[in-house]
Design a protein around this motif. Structure first.
Motif, PDB file in Angstrom:
ATOM      1  N   ALA A 140       0.702  -1.054   0.000  1.00 10.06           N
ATOM      2  CA  ALA A 140      -0.051  -0.086   0.077  1.00 10.06           C
ATOM      3  C   ALA A 140       0.997   1.335   0.088  1.00 10.06           C
ATOM      4  O   ALA A 140       1.527   1.277   0.975  1.00 10.06           O
ATOM      5  CB  ALA A 140      -0.840   0.020   1.318  1.00 10.06           C
ATOM      6  N   ILE A 141       0.675   2.317  -1.108  1.00  6.69           N
ATOM      7  CA  ILE A 141       1.396   3.424  -1.149  1.00  6.69           C
ATOM      8  C   ILE A 141       0.611   4.584  -0.708  1.00  6.69           C
ATOM      9  O   ILE A 141      -0.651   4.664  -1.489  1.00  6.69           O
ATOM     10  CB  ILE A 141       2.033   3.301  -2.574  1.00  6.69           C
ATOM     11  CG1 ILE A 141       3.041   2.135  -2.860  1.00  6.69           C
ATOM     12  CG2 ILE A 141       2.856   4.616  -2.678  1.00  6.69           C
ATOM     13  CD1 ILE A 141       4.092   1.977  -1.929  1.00  6.69           C
ATOM     14  N   GLU A 142       1.260   5.461   0.117  1.00  4.31           N
ATOM     15  CA  GLU A 142       0.543   6.777   0.302  1.00  4.31           C
ATOM     16  C   GLU A 142       1.420   7.915   0.024  1.00  4.31           C
ATOM     17  O   GLU A 142       2.986   7.665   0.102  1.00  4.31           O
ATOM     18  CB  GLU A 142       0.094   6.905   1.715  1.00  4.31           C
ATOM     19  CG  GLU A 142      -1.118   5.800   1.870  1.00  4.31           C
ATOM     20  CD  GLU A 142      -1.769   6.055   3.582  1.00  4.31           C
ATOM     21  OE1 GLU A 142      -0.972   6.969   4.064  1.00  4.31           O
ATOM     22  OE2 GLU A 142      -2.448   5.402   3.857  1.00  4.31           O
ATOM     23  N   SER A 143       1.212   9.084  -0.222  1.00  3.55           N
ATOM     24  CA  SER A 143       2.176  10.191  -0.520  1.00  3.55           C
ATOM     25  C   SER A 143       1.824  11.306   0.226  1.00  3.55           C
ATOM     26  O   SER A 143       1.287  12.329  -0.413  1.00  3.55           O
ATOM     27  CB  SER A 143       2.037  10.534  -2.105  1.00  3.55           C
ATOM     28  OG  SER A 143       0.765  10.773  -2.711  1.00  3.55           O
ATOM     29  N   PRO A 144       1.617  11.434   1.509  1.00  2.53           N
ATOM     30  CA  PRO A 144       1.246  12.426   2.414  1.00  2.53           C
ATOM     31  C   PRO A 144       1.809  13.819   2.050  1.00  2.53           C
ATOM     32  O   PRO A 144       3.016  13.719   1.955  1.00  2.53           O
ATOM     33  CB  PRO A 144       1.389  11.986   3.918  1.00  2.53           C
ATOM     34  CG  PRO A 144       2.375  10.876   3.685  1.00  2.53           C
ATOM     35  CD  PRO A 144       2.218  10.266   2.382  1.00  2.53           C
ATOM     36  N   PRO A 145       0.922  14.752   2.135  1.00  2.00           N
ATOM     37  CA  PRO A 145      -0.169  15.177   2.386  1.00  2.00           C
ATOM     38  C   PRO A 145      -1.083  14.897   0.800  1.00  2.00           C
ATOM     39  O   PRO A 145      -2.211  15.201   0.999  1.00  2.00           O
ATOM     40  CB  PRO A 145      -0.179  16.609   2.991  1.00  2.00           C
ATOM     41  CG  PRO A 145       0.872  17.328   2.420  1.00  2.00           C
ATOM     42  CD  PRO A 145       1.966  16.213   2.211  1.00  2.00           C
ATOM     43  N   ALA A 146      -0.294  14.567   0.069  1.00  2.00           N
ATOM     44  CA  ALA A 146      -0.900  14.696  -1.304  1.00  2.00           C
ATOM     45  C   ALA A 146      -1.818  13.569  -1.738  1.00  2.00           C
ATOM     46  O   ALA A 146      -1.313  12.463  -1.213  1.00  2.00           O
ATOM     47  CB  ALA A 146       0.056  14.799  -2.347  1.00  2.00           C
ATOM     48  N   VAL A 193      10.900   3.823  -5.563  1.00  2.00           N
ATOM     49  CA  VAL A 193       9.780   4.518  -5.584  1.00  2.00           C
ATOM     50  C   VAL A 193       9.896   5.754  -5.926  1.00  2.00           C
ATOM     51  O   VAL A 193      10.585   6.955  -5.404  1.00  2.00           O
ATOM     52  CB  VAL A 193       8.886   4.548  -4.502  1.00  2.00           C
ATOM     53  CG1 VAL A 193       7.378   4.969  -4.531  1.00  2.00           C
ATOM     54  CG2 VAL A 193       8.547   3.190  -3.907  1.00  2.00           C
ATOM     55  N   THR A 194       9.161   6.385  -7.003  1.00  2.00           N
ATOM     56  CA  THR A 194       9.039   7.903  -7.605  1.00  2.00           C
ATOM     57  C   THR A 194       7.706   8.236  -7.817  1.00  2.00           C
ATOM     58  O   THR A 194       6.943   7.694  -8.447  1.00  2.00           O
ATOM     59  CB  THR A 194       9.741   7.966  -8.968  1.00  2.00           C
ATOM     60  OG1 THR A 194      11.301   7.385  -8.662  1.00  2.00           O
ATOM     61  CG2 THR A 194       9.911   9.453  -9.250  1.00  2.00           C
ATOM     62  N   CYS A 195       7.267   9.334  -6.912  1.00  2.00           N
ATOM     63  CA  CYS A 195       5.961   9.856  -7.289  1.00  2.00           C
ATOM     64  C   CYS A 195       5.784  11.244  -7.678  1.00  2.00           C
ATOM     65  O   CYS A 195       6.818  11.847  -7.280  1.00  2.00           O
ATOM     66  CB  CYS A 195       5.139   9.767  -5.732  1.00  2.00           C
ATOM     67  SG  CYS A 195       5.155   8.221  -4.917  1.00  2.00           S
ATOM     68  N   ALA A 196       5.042  11.468  -8.714  1.00  2.00           N
ATOM     69  CA  ALA A 196       4.692  12.762  -9.063  1.00  2.00           C
ATOM     70  C   ALA A 196       3.558  13.292  -9.356  1.00  2.00           C
ATOM     71  O   ALA A 196       2.738  12.446  -9.465  1.00  2.00           O
ATOM     72  CB  ALA A 196       5.492  12.855 -10.531  1.00  2.00           C
ATOM     73  N   VAL A 240       5.472   7.762   0.788  1.00  2.00           N
ATOM     74  CA  VAL A 240       6.526   8.772   0.355  1.00  2.00           C
ATOM     75  C   VAL A 240       6.113  10.227   0.492  1.00  2.00           C
ATOM     76  O   VAL A 240       5.111  10.650  -0.446  1.00  2.00           O
ATOM     77  CB  VAL A 240       6.475   8.476  -1.361  1.00  2.00           C
ATOM     78  CG1 VAL A 240       7.729   9.358  -1.904  1.00  2.00           C
ATOM     79  CG2 VAL A 240       6.607   6.987  -1.448  1.00  2.00           C
ATOM     80  N   PRO A 241       6.590  10.833   1.471  1.00  3.44           N
ATOM     81  CA  PRO A 241       5.999  12.268   1.480  1.00  3.44           C
ATOM     82  C   PRO A 241       6.529  13.244   0.456  1.00  3.44           C
ATOM     83  O   PRO A 241       7.441  13.174  -0.159  1.00  3.44           O
ATOM     84  CB  PRO A 241       6.974  12.707   2.934  1.00  3.44           C
ATOM     85  CG  PRO A 241       7.441  11.503   3.593  1.00  3.44           C
ATOM     86  CD  PRO A 241       7.590  10.357   2.373  1.00  3.44           C
ATOM     87  N   MET A 242       5.552  13.925   0.015  1.00  2.00           N
ATOM     88  CA  MET A 242       5.698  14.896  -0.916  1.00  2.00           C
ATOM     89  C   MET A 242       5.621  16.397  -0.474  1.00  2.00           C
ATOM     90  O   MET A 242       4.770  16.725   0.668  1.00  2.00           O
ATOM     91  CB  MET A 242       4.487  14.659  -1.873  1.00  2.00           C
ATOM     92  CG  MET A 242       4.615  13.187  -2.763  1.00  2.00           C
ATOM     93  SD  MET A 242       3.676  13.072  -4.179  1.00  2.00           S
ATOM     94  CE  MET A 242       4.201  14.252  -5.377  1.00  2.00           C
TER      95      MET A 242
END
Length: 148
Positions: free
Chosen positions: A33-39, A72-75, A124-126
């Motif tokens: 399970a992947i999250e990108s807080p706060p986004a 992991v790379t989040c955009a 993965v914090p953004m």
């Protein structure tokens, strides 16, 4: 003599069927399970030597296990691209092979990736880009002169 051959064949069949304990019980893939807080709504790519997977946060990706850490790379528009590494850890079920399946079972688990496991949830914090962040002060321009 033939009775001993039957017993030996039965023992050998049991050893082969029980080898790869972690492979049988846990498998060579798992969900993260992947999250990108706060986004939310970020597009994340996960990759290791076994492949590449994409998930939109918050979401769950089914990945292949590997002894290598997962990158992991989040955009997301208006947010800085974030990268992280999900560590690959030793899978405890593999210890069953030392007692039951021996070196064959350990080899099976190592070759399928079942000897390793990733955490089941990862963040993965953004951070917002400065262009999209709200300003604390507002400047109003009237008659060519700025006023605050």
């Amino acid at each position: 003599m033939s009775n001993r051959i039957v017993v030996f064949a039965a023992v050998a069949a049991c050893a082969v069927s029980l080898s790869g304990c972690a492979s049988i019980i846990k498998g060579s893939s798992q969900q993260i399970a992947i999250e990108s807080p706060p986004a939310t709504g970020a597009s994340c790519e996960l990759s290791n030597r076994e492949g590449h997977w994409t998930v939109v946060t918050p979401g769950v990706a089914k990945v292949h296990r590997s002894k290598e850490d997962m990158r992991v790379t989040c955009a997301k528009d208006g947010w800085q691209t974030a990268t992280a590494v999900i560590p690959s850890d030793f899978e405890g079920w593999t210890l069953g092979n030392l007692l039951i399946g021996g070196i064959i079972g350990l080899g099976v688990d190592a070759s399928t990736g079942a000897i390793n496991e990733y955490p089941h949830a990862f963040q993965v914090p953004m951070h917002q880009t400065t262009a999209s962040m709200p300003s604390d002060t507002t400047t109003v321009v009237t008659s060519g002169k700025p006023t605050s």
